[in-house]
Design an enzyme around this catalytic site. Structure first.
Site, PDB file in Angstrom:
ATOM      1  N   ASP A  33      16.299 -17.940   1.456  1.00 38.67           N
ATOM      2  CA  ASP A  33      15.126 -18.798   1.609  1.00 38.67           C
ATOM      3  C   ASP A  33      15.532 -20.264   1.751  1.00 38.67           C
ATOM      4  O   ASP A  33      16.510 -20.715   1.154  1.00 38.67           O
ATOM      5  CB  ASP A  33      14.222 -18.636   0.372  1.00 38.67           C
ATOM      6  CG  ASP A  33      12.840 -19.207   0.587  1.00 38.67           C
ATOM      7  OD1 ASP A  33      12.456 -19.418   1.754  1.00 38.67           O
ATOM      8  OD2 ASP A  33      12.138 -19.465  -0.410  1.00 38.67           O
ATOM      9  N   ASN A  81       7.234 -12.340   8.917  1.00 40.00           N
ATOM     10  CA  ASN A  81       7.841 -13.366   9.763  1.00 40.00           C
ATOM     11  C   ASN A  81       7.438 -13.253  11.239  1.00 40.00           C
ATOM     12  O   ASN A  81       7.600 -14.204  12.011  1.00 40.00           O
ATOM     13  CB  ASN A  81       9.369 -13.315   9.664  1.00 40.00           C
ATOM     14  CG  ASN A  81       9.884 -13.770   8.314  1.00 40.00           C
ATOM     15  OD1 ASN A  81      10.984 -13.404   7.894  1.00 40.00           O
ATOM     16  ND2 ASN A  81       9.096 -14.566   7.595  1.00 40.00           N
TER      17      ASN A  81
END
Length: 317
Positions: A33, A81
């Site tokens: 991340d 995503n």
């Protein structure tokens, strides 16, 4: 001067942590991340952050192998995503294609017999990425000294849902009896190849959530979780070792808990319970503080006679 001093401090801290780490988790899972936020802070675009993060990924793979980790799972692209801008995802798909081919051809991968696997809804990805996945898996198919799982188009709930649907379908068709359903029944349907239980989840970037990552293998195993603030491209070996230390602390706590429970079980009168308790105490006695460690002679006595009943369940004289 300040930067030089900081580097010296970080290097010293890394050495300290390296000496403190005494055992490695078998399976480490990483949520990569912070790539996009890193890029924005540097004045770049998302692809710049993903490229920088790819360098960290290679470092982590090396660190895992150096300390004895046997399986590493990287959360590279989630099903959510796909909602990101097309131009951003296309650049990431290009990077994934390139890196999968590079990994599959890397000398270190073959020297260390690293098996590369992809987990997730791979068919949702562009054909060029699917081809790269197939190439990497074929090139490393016979390797099992170290396993590198790459989670692509991955969603933990969706995998559990698909596994459950598969079980329900087999029950409906009569090929599977309800009382035959066990843990292995689900695990066999989650992924094409077995995935070990997760011992440690690492998430950089400042977020403190596991984002539906490997729920069956992490939550079911009560995996340790290490959150840290550096963005993924900034994630260092010091951060990695801090994560390993978090795992070791949790493992030691687990051992103490097991030992305490086992000692408590010695008050039971059931032979199976006594056998289990004595076995656990023997394994984990040294995990307890000295003041809590039971005397071996007392344990032996307790094992043959508990609350006036001997091991044959006869009342003692």
């Amino acid at each position: 001067m300040k930067r030089w001093f900081r580097q010296r401090v970080d290097a010293a801290y890394e050495k300290v942590l390296s000496r403190e780490v005494s055992g490695a988790p078998t399976h480490v899972a990483v949520i990569q991340d912070g790539n996009r936020r890193y890029a924005r802070r540097k004045g770049g675009d998302a692809p710049d952050g993903h490229r920088a993060g790819a360098e960290t990924t290679e470092d982590v793979l090396n660190w895992c192998q150096d300390i004895g980790v046997e399986e590493l799972t990287l959360y590279a692209f989630s099903t959510e995503n796909f909602d990101r801008p097309d131009e951003e995802n296309e650049a990431l798909f290009d990077l994934l294609e390139t890196k999968l081919h590079e990994f599959a051809d890397a000398d270190r991968v073959h020297e260390n017999e690293v098996g590369i696997r992809a987990i997730g809804e791979i068919e949702m990805l562009p054909e060029r990425v699917q081809d790269a996945v197939d190439y990497a898996e074929r090139r490393t198919r016979d390797y099992d000294q170290f396993v590198l799982n790459i989670a692509l188009a991955y969603g933990g709930r969706s995998r559990l849902l698909e596994a459950t649907r598969g079980v329900a379908s087999e029950v409906e068709s009569g090929s599977l009896e309800p009382d035959e359903i066990d843990v292995e029944t689900i695990e066999e349907r989650l992924y094409d190849q077995p995935v070990r239980d997760v011992d440690l989840i690492i998430r950089p970037g400042g977020e403190e959530r596991t984002s539906n990552f490997l729920p069956w293998h992490a939550n079911g195993n009560e995996a340790a979780v290490f959150f840290c603030t550096p963005y993924w491209p900034e994630f260092s070996k010091t951060d990695f070792l801090r994560g390993i230390r978090t795992y070791e602390s949790r493992e030691e706590s687990w051992r103490r808990t097991r030992a305490r429970r086992a000692i408590a079980l010695l008050g039971a009168i059931s032979d199976p319970e006594l056998a289990e308790a004595q076995s656990v105490v023997d394994r984990f006695r040294d995990s307890l503080p000295t003041a809590e460690q039971p005397d071996p002679e007392e344990l032996e006595a307790d094992g043959s006679q508990v609350d006036g009943v001997d091991s044959g369940s006869r009342v003692a004289d």
